[in-house]
Design a protein around this motif. Structure first.
Motif, PDB file in Angstrom:
ATOM      1  N   MET A  94       0.843  -1.170   0.000  1.00  0.00           N
ATOM      2  CA  MET A  94       0.000   0.000   0.000  1.00  0.00           C
ATOM      3  C   MET A  94       0.893   1.239   0.000  1.00  0.00           C
ATOM      4  SD  MET A  94      -3.003   1.118   2.675  1.00  0.00           S
ATOM      5  CE  MET A  94      -2.041   1.028   4.170  1.00  0.00           C
ATOM      6  N   VAL A  95       0.570   2.149  -0.873  1.00  0.00           N
ATOM      7  CA  VAL A  95       1.312   3.397  -0.964  1.00  0.00           C
ATOM      8  C   VAL A  95       0.443   4.512  -0.399  1.00  0.00           C
ATOM      9  CG1 VAL A  95       2.384   5.044  -2.535  1.00  0.00           C
ATOM     10  CG2 VAL A  95       2.533   2.600  -3.016  1.00  0.00           C
ATOM     11  N   ALA A  96       0.978   5.216   0.574  1.00  0.00           N
ATOM     12  CA  ALA A  96       0.225   6.307   1.206  1.00  0.00           C
ATOM     13  C   ALA A  96       0.059   7.456   0.229  1.00  0.00           C
ATOM     14  CB  ALA A  96       0.957   6.782   2.450  1.00  0.00           C
ATOM     15  N   ASP A  97      -1.082   8.125   0.327  1.00  0.00           N
ATOM     16  CA  ASP A  97      -1.327   9.297  -0.504  1.00  0.00           C
ATOM     17  C   ASP A  97      -1.890  10.409   0.381  1.00  0.00           C
ATOM     18  OD1 ASP A  97      -3.981   8.625  -0.069  1.00  0.00           O
ATOM     19  OD2 ASP A  97      -4.321   7.898  -2.094  1.00  0.00           O
ATOM     20  N   ASP A  98      -2.438  11.428  -0.244  1.00  0.00           N
ATOM     21  CA  ASP A  98      -2.945  12.584   0.502  1.00  0.00           C
ATOM     22  C   ASP A  98      -4.099  12.246   1.437  1.00  0.00           C
ATOM     23  OD1 ASP A  98      -1.092  14.104  -0.837  1.00  0.00           O
ATOM     24  OD2 ASP A  98      -2.520  14.825  -2.352  1.00  0.00           O
ATOM     25  N   ARG A  99      -4.790  11.136   1.187  1.00  0.00           N
ATOM     26  CA  ARG A  99      -5.938  10.771   2.018  1.00  0.00           C
ATOM     27  C   ARG A  99      -5.557  10.166   3.357  1.00  0.00           C
ATOM     28  NH1 ARG A  99      -9.139   6.657  -1.451  1.00  0.00           N
ATOM     29  NH2 ARG A  99      -7.042   5.869  -1.660  1.00  0.00           N
ATOM     30  N   LEU A 100      -4.335   9.693   3.514  1.00  0.00           N
ATOM     31  CA  LEU A 100      -3.962   8.926   4.697  1.00  0.00           C
ATOM     32  C   LEU A 100      -4.193   9.693   5.996  1.00  0.00           C
ATOM     33  CD1 LEU A 100      -2.909   6.303   5.831  1.00  0.00           C
ATOM     34  CD2 LEU A 100      -0.587   7.176   5.552  1.00  0.00           C
ATOM     35  N   ASN A 101      -3.741  10.934   6.075  1.00  0.00           N
ATOM     36  CA  ASN A 101      -3.940  11.710   7.307  1.00  0.00           C
ATOM     37  C   ASN A 101      -5.421  11.910   7.612  1.00  0.00           C
ATOM     38  OD1 ASN A 101      -1.249  11.981   7.947  1.00  0.00           O
ATOM     39  ND2 ASN A 101      -1.022  13.919   6.871  1.00  0.00           N
ATOM     40  N   GLU A 102      -6.199  12.201   6.567  1.00  0.00           N
ATOM     41  CA  GLU A 102      -7.631  12.407   6.758  1.00  0.00           C
ATOM     42  C   GLU A 102      -8.320  11.120   7.198  1.00  0.00           C
ATOM     43  OE1 GLU A 102      -9.042  14.081   3.121  1.00  0.00           O
ATOM     44  OE2 GLU A 102      -7.947  15.941   3.399  1.00  0.00           O
ATOM     45  N   LEU A 103      -7.926   9.998   6.619  1.00  0.00           N
ATOM     46  CA  LEU A 103      -8.512   8.718   7.006  1.00  0.00           C
ATOM     47  C   LEU A 103      -8.169   8.365   8.446  1.00  0.00           C
ATOM     48  CD1 LEU A 103      -7.883   6.673   3.748  1.00  0.00           C
ATOM     49  CD2 LEU A 103     -10.107   7.358   4.685  1.00  0.00           C
ATOM     50  N   CYS A 104      -6.938   8.632   8.850  1.00  0.00           N
ATOM     51  CA  CYS A 104      -6.555   8.388  10.246  1.00  0.00           C
ATOM     52  C   CYS A 104      -7.425   9.210  11.191  1.00  0.00           C
ATOM     53  CB  CYS A 104      -5.081   8.710  10.472  1.00  0.00           C
ATOM     54  SG  CYS A 104      -3.951   7.510   9.758  1.00  0.00           S
ATOM     55  N   GLY A 105      -7.613  10.479  10.864  1.00  0.00           N
ATOM     56  CA  GLY A 105      -8.450  11.340  11.687  1.00  0.00           C
ATOM     57  C   GLY A 105      -9.887  10.885  11.732  1.00  0.00           C
ATOM     58  N   LEU A 106     -10.378  10.400  10.616  1.00  0.00           N
ATOM     59  CA  LEU A 106     -11.765   9.963  10.521  1.00  0.00           C
ATOM     60  C   LEU A 106     -12.017   8.669  11.286  1.00  0.00           C
ATOM     61  CD1 LEU A 106     -14.543  10.407   9.112  1.00  0.00           C
ATOM     62  CD2 LEU A 106     -13.667   8.965   7.266  1.00  0.00           C
TER      63      LEU A 106
ATOM     64  N   VAL B 260      -3.330  -1.671  14.878  1.00  0.00           N
ATOM     65  CA  VAL B 260      -3.577  -2.725  13.896  1.00  0.00           C
ATOM     66  C   VAL B 260      -4.991  -2.603  13.341  1.00  0.00           C
ATOM     67  CG1 VAL B 260      -3.814  -5.225  13.582  1.00  0.00           C
ATOM     68  CG2 VAL B 260      -1.876  -4.310  14.876  1.00  0.00           C
ATOM     69  N   SER B 261      -5.954  -2.365  14.207  1.00  0.00           N
ATOM     70  CA  SER B 261      -7.338  -2.183  13.773  1.00  0.00           C
ATOM     71  C   SER B 261      -7.470  -0.976  12.847  1.00  0.00           C
ATOM     72  CB  SER B 261      -8.246  -2.016  14.996  1.00  0.00           C
ATOM     73  OG  SER B 261      -9.559  -1.758  14.612  1.00  0.00           O
ATOM     74  N   LEU B 262      -6.810   0.120  13.195  1.00  0.00           N
ATOM     75  CA  LEU B 262      -6.827   1.318  12.348  1.00  0.00           C
ATOM     76  C   LEU B 262      -6.239   1.008  10.972  1.00  0.00           C
ATOM     77  CD1 LEU B 262      -7.354   4.360  12.003  1.00  0.00           C
ATOM     78  CD2 LEU B 262      -5.084   4.760  12.998  1.00  0.00           C
ATOM     79  N   ALA B 263      -5.130   0.288  10.941  1.00  0.00           N
ATOM     80  CA  ALA B 263      -4.495  -0.066   9.668  1.00  0.00           C
ATOM     81  C   ALA B 263      -5.410  -0.957   8.825  1.00  0.00           C
ATOM     82  CB  ALA B 263      -3.166  -0.775   9.923  1.00  0.00           C
ATOM     83  N   GLU B 264      -6.118  -1.882   9.465  1.00  0.00           N
ATOM     84  CA  GLU B 264      -7.038  -2.757   8.725  1.00  0.00           C
ATOM     85  C   GLU B 264      -8.175  -1.957   8.101  1.00  0.00           C
ATOM     86  OE1 GLU B 264      -8.078  -5.591  11.731  1.00  0.00           O
ATOM     87  OE2 GLU B 264      -6.315  -6.836  11.338  1.00  0.00           O
ATOM     88  N   TRP B 265      -8.732  -1.011   8.852  1.00  0.00           N
ATOM     89  CA  TRP B 265      -9.811  -0.179   8.317  1.00  0.00           C
ATOM     90  C   TRP B 265      -9.308   0.699   7.174  1.00  0.00           C
ATOM     91  CZ3 TRP B 265     -14.901  -0.279   8.663  1.00  0.00           C
ATOM     92  CH2 TRP B 265     -15.478  -1.003   9.689  1.00  0.00           C
ATOM     93  N   ILE B 266      -8.133   1.288   7.340  1.00  0.00           N
ATOM     94  CA  ILE B 266      -7.598   2.168   6.305  1.00  0.00           C
ATOM     95  C   ILE B 266      -7.277   1.380   5.043  1.00  0.00           C
ATOM     96  CG2 ILE B 266      -5.591   3.596   5.709  1.00  0.00           C
ATOM     97  CD1 ILE B 266      -5.778   4.733   8.562  1.00  0.00           C
TER      98      ILE B 266
END
Length: 106
Positions: free
Chosen positions: A1-13, A22-28
């Protein structure tokens, strides 16, 4: 998986919904790869009454701002436009996943 501009927003969401990293990574990961929901979950939760709302939600999320408020408003509009309680579409979305999963069932 390559991080893009959405990663920070997805983490916040999603961070408040996950109890571990680990759960956060699975959802993202659901937002970046192909999603294959379980057939039994699709059959149970994506009923003929819910499917048009899931399709409307997919279209709305494709162009909406990625904020908690904007996504919640789109959830409510998608469910309300089909005379569904928000919980009905919420169950379908939660069971089959988020992000790319709406493409798999819509």
């Amino acid at each position: 998986m390559v991080a893009d501009d959405r990663l920070n927003e997805l983490c916040g969401l999603l961070k408040d919904r996950c109890d571990t990293l680990v759960s956060l990574a699975e959802w993202i990961a659901l937002f970046y790869g192909d999603v294959h929901p379980k057939a039994e979950d699709v059959a149970k939760y994506v009923t003929p009454e819910v499917k048009p709302a899931v399709q409307a939600l997919r279209i709305a999320l494709a162009s909406c701002e990625w904020s908690v408020v904007a996504i919640a408003c789109n959830d409510q509009r998608s469910a309300g436009g089909y005379w569904l309680k928000n919980a009905c579409i919420g169950h379908a979305r939660a069971r089959v996943g988020h992000g790319n999963a709406t493409n798999a069932v819509a």
